[in-house]
Enzyme design. Structure first.
Site, PDB file in Angstrom:
ATOM      1  N   LEU A 392       0.687  -1.348   0.182  1.00  0.00           N
ATOM      2  CA  LEU A 392      -0.188  -0.265   0.063  1.00  0.00           C
ATOM      3  C   LEU A 392       0.726   1.352  -0.026  1.00  0.00           C
ATOM      4  CD1 LEU A 392      -3.027   1.218   0.196  1.00  0.00           C
ATOM      5  CD2 LEU A 392      -2.654   1.134   2.851  1.00  0.00           C
ATOM      6  N   SER A 393       1.808   1.254   0.860  1.00  0.00           N
ATOM      7  CA  SER A 393       2.714   2.722   1.131  1.00  0.00           C
ATOM      8  C   SER A 393       3.175   2.769  -0.314  1.00  0.00           C
ATOM      9  CB  SER A 393       3.702   2.323   2.046  1.00  0.00           C
ATOM     10  OG  SER A 393       3.057   2.107   3.440  1.00  0.00           O
ATOM     11  N   ASP A 394       3.919   1.748  -0.818  1.00  0.00           N
ATOM     12  CA  ASP A 394       4.727   1.671  -2.131  1.00  0.00           C
ATOM     13  C   ASP A 394       4.157   2.335  -3.236  1.00  0.00           C
ATOM     14  OD1 ASP A 394       7.309   0.908  -1.040  1.00  0.00           O
ATOM     15  OD2 ASP A 394       6.542  -1.172  -1.197  1.00  0.00           O
ATOM     16  N   VAL A 395       2.558   1.662  -3.572  1.00  0.00           N
ATOM     17  CA  VAL A 395       1.821   2.084  -4.579  1.00  0.00           C
ATOM     18  C   VAL A 395       1.458   3.466  -4.367  1.00  0.00           C
ATOM     19  CG1 VAL A 395      -0.024   1.556  -5.863  1.00  0.00           C
ATOM     20  CG2 VAL A 395       1.283  -0.246  -4.929  1.00  0.00           C
ATOM     21  N   GLY A 398       4.173   5.745  -5.232  1.00  0.00           N
ATOM     22  CA  GLY A 398       4.470   6.115  -6.653  1.00  0.00           C
ATOM     23  C   GLY A 398       3.345   6.778  -7.332  1.00  0.00           C
TER      24      GLY A 398
END
Length: 628
Positions: A392-395, A398
């Protein structure tokens, strides 16, 4: 050809003073014209002012050529240098006017030197004509030539200008392949609109005309066949793991050329994330790296760092997620790079941001979810906090980075200025927690895991039916009335204390218990039909195996099979659709180093240079590539 006439009555010192003042006057008009240009909207007036200044400068230079003084010849040779310097300054202040002068790569230097060598003999020929014929028509002809040259520069850029396309949709589903067009006086370029109007360039397609570097074959082909709004924008992506590659992938989906710089040998860490693997390829890696090129580069070698710097000189955007201290050691910190390429949009992605006491700490999705409070509100009631079980945090980070980069590109296009963007996992997760943190500051108790039953809305949670779990989302008071009527709980509809959400929240436990007992009497499919007819938002809690077969997901084309994987690998369509783009761009992820040769060739490296770097272990060619 050169004859000195003493009866001219003009001293040598006067000549020298006039010649010294003239180029200063001409160059000084450039920033003044830029300030008066109203954000480059009155370009034609600026162009005319430049031509007038050029004619004024030509008088003392041609006059001086009538003497036998050695200094006169030297200063005559400086005439074309002065003009080229003026154009370079005009490019700096008004990049939309003079795209050709933005090229600082090998071919740009060749272009400049060729023009310089051509201008020197022309200056002497002009001096000879000055000596033999009347000067008025000669200077008029000279001014016309300068005007046409600058108009041509404005219209189509240098000789190797990028392809531009035109063409419209054909049929309901996909556009016809665009065709390249030629414009009069240009080798390749647009025939006026679609993106040029009376006041100049508009839209991101215009960035293609401002390209700083020569195109690789892949870029030229892409510009001819893929009319995305970021077509012509070059992104150098040096990020690893998931957040940065996701940001770069979304930019590529919008048409940008993304060059993924990876270390030799192993490449991006995500190439090894698994299982699952499909034919040795990580599903995680494939899901965030479509539509990119791969350059395998050893940055520990001085030659590798120099190669990276040459590449970054040609870039519009640079993405990185390295430690700031390491960036400074390598000479790729924002200050150093923007000194070389002032237009560069520099996007720094990290766990905790570029400042603050923890800016140097490494960051991962799990750490960000924990520290932002996101885990503290996730999980079953009375049990330990849980991580949201996806990246979640990565997407989201991004997405945030891609949003900021697009905004910075608009500014870059309008003003020619770069930007430094600071995006972190922690800040992205704090944005996700905004309503929870706002509620806490307004006086609500510190939230805890509740199994999704503590929404600000009273009935906004999962329920068990006779066969499986479903969710019910009561978003307003009218919807509440329709819901209780549909499920057969008329006593709640008649109770004035439950007429608004505040009243329902006060008796949440009572009403959710009654609803749960009622929904457990019938299968989920039956409730979906009943509540759907009542216009109440409901849905099954689907497993991933059901999501990939969901009719809405299929109809939207949300699953993109990776080419060449026989549908063992898929990526997810970017969460936006542009009507002008049609079929989504869906190129297979690159093999490590697959595009090393073409990328380096595009920034001026010869085949011999590339072979030498391969032998020295500075770069790596992709599978199947051989030395020339």
């Amino acid at each position: 050809m050169l004859s000195y006439r003493a009866d001219d009555g003009v001293s040598r010192d006067t000549f020298l003073a006039a010649v010294s003042l003239a180029p200063v006057t001409q160059i000084g008009t450039v920033p003044l014209a830029a300030l008066l240009c109203d954000d480059c909207l009155r370009r034609r007036l600026v162009l005319l002012a430049g031509c007038v200044a050029t004619v004024l400068v030509a008088y003392p230079f041609f006059w001086l050529l009538d003497t036998h003084q050695p200094a006169a010849i030297v200063l005559a040779l400086a005439l074309p240098v002065c003009y080229w310097l003026t154009d370079a300054l005009q490019a700096s202040f008004l990049p939309e006017l003079f795209p050709t002068q933005l090229r600082y790569s090998g071919s740009g230097i060749t272009h400049t030197l060729g023009g310089l060598l051509f201008s020197v003999p022309v200056s002497f020929v002009a001096a000879a004509l000055w000596d033999r014929y009347d000067a008025t028509w000669l200077l008029a002809l000279y001014a016309l030539g300068r005007y046409r040259a600058q108009r041509r520069s404005r219209r189509c850029g240098a000789g190797d200008a990028p392809l531009t396309t035109s063409g419209g949709p054909s049929g309901p589903d996909r556009p016809t392949p665009p065709r390249a067009t030629r414009s009069r006086g240009c080798r390749l370029g647009p025939r006026e609109p679609p993106w040029v109007s009376g006041t100049g360039l508009h839209g991101f397609q215009a960035i293609a005309a401002l390209q700083i570097d020569p195109k690789t074959e892949k870029e030229v082909e892409a510009m001819a066949t893929r009319p995305g709004p970021l077509t012509g924008v070059r992104v150098v992506d040096m990020t690893t793991s998931y957040a940065g590659p996701t940001a770069a992938m979304y930019l590529a989906d919008l048409g940008a050329t993304v060059i993924k710089v990876e270390r030799t040998g192993r490449g991006d860490d995500t190439r090894g994330w698994g299982p699952p693997f499909a034919d040795g390829v990580s599903a995680w890696f494939a899901s965030a790296n479509r539509n990119k090129q791969s350059l395998a580069l050893n940055l520990r070698a001085p030659e590798g760092r120099e190669t990276l710097l040459r590449l970054l000189d040609t870039a519009h955007v640079f993405l990185q997620n390295f430690n700031p201290a390491k960036l400074r050691r390598m000479g790729i910190d924002s200050e150093t790079l923007q000194a070389r390429n002032p237009r560069l949009v520099y996007c720094a992605m990290s766990g905790f941001g570029l400042d603050g006491p923890d800016s140097d700490l490494p960051g991962y999705d799990l750490v960000a979810q924990a520290r932002s409070g996101l885990m503290s509100v996730t999980g079953e009631k009375g049990r330990s906090p849980q991580r949201v079980s996806t990246a979640l945090s990565d997407v989201v980070t991004g997405m945030c980075a891609a949003l900021a980069v697009n905004a910075a590109l608009v500014r870059q296009f309008r003003t020619g200025e770069g930007e430094v963007i600071d995006v972190s996992l922690l800040d992205s997760d704090l944005a996700l927690m905004a309503p929870r943190i706002a509620s806490y500051h307004a006086g609500e108790a510190d939230p805890a895991p509740s199994g999704g039953t503590d929404s600000v809305l009273a009935v906004y949670q999962p329920f068990e039916t006779a066969d499986r779990t479903m969710v019910v989302a009561i978003g307003n008071d009218a919807m509440w009335q329709r819901f209780v009527a549909a499920v057969g709980l008329p006593e709640f509809a008649e109770d004035p204390a439950l007429a608004d959400n505040a009243g329902r929240r006060g008796r949440r436990a009572e009403i959710t218990a009654a609803i749960a007992a009622r929904l457990a009497t019938c299968p989920a499919a039956e409730w979906l039909q009943i509540l759907g007819d009542a216009d109440v938002p409901v849905a099954l809690v689907q497993a991933v195996s059901e999501v990939v077969k969901d009719p809405q997901v299929i109809a939207r084309g949300s699953l993109l099979p990776v080419p060449g994987s026989e549908e063992q690998l898929i990526t997810i369509h970017s969460p936006f659709r542009l009507e002008s783009v049609g079929e989504p761009r869906n190129e297979r992820f690159p093999e490590l180093g697959a595009d090393t040769r073409s990328v380096l060739g595009g920034i001026g490296y010869s085949d011999a240079d590339i072979d030498e770097l391969v032998a020295a272990g500075v770069i790596e060619l992709g599978p199947g590539a051989v030395a020339s």
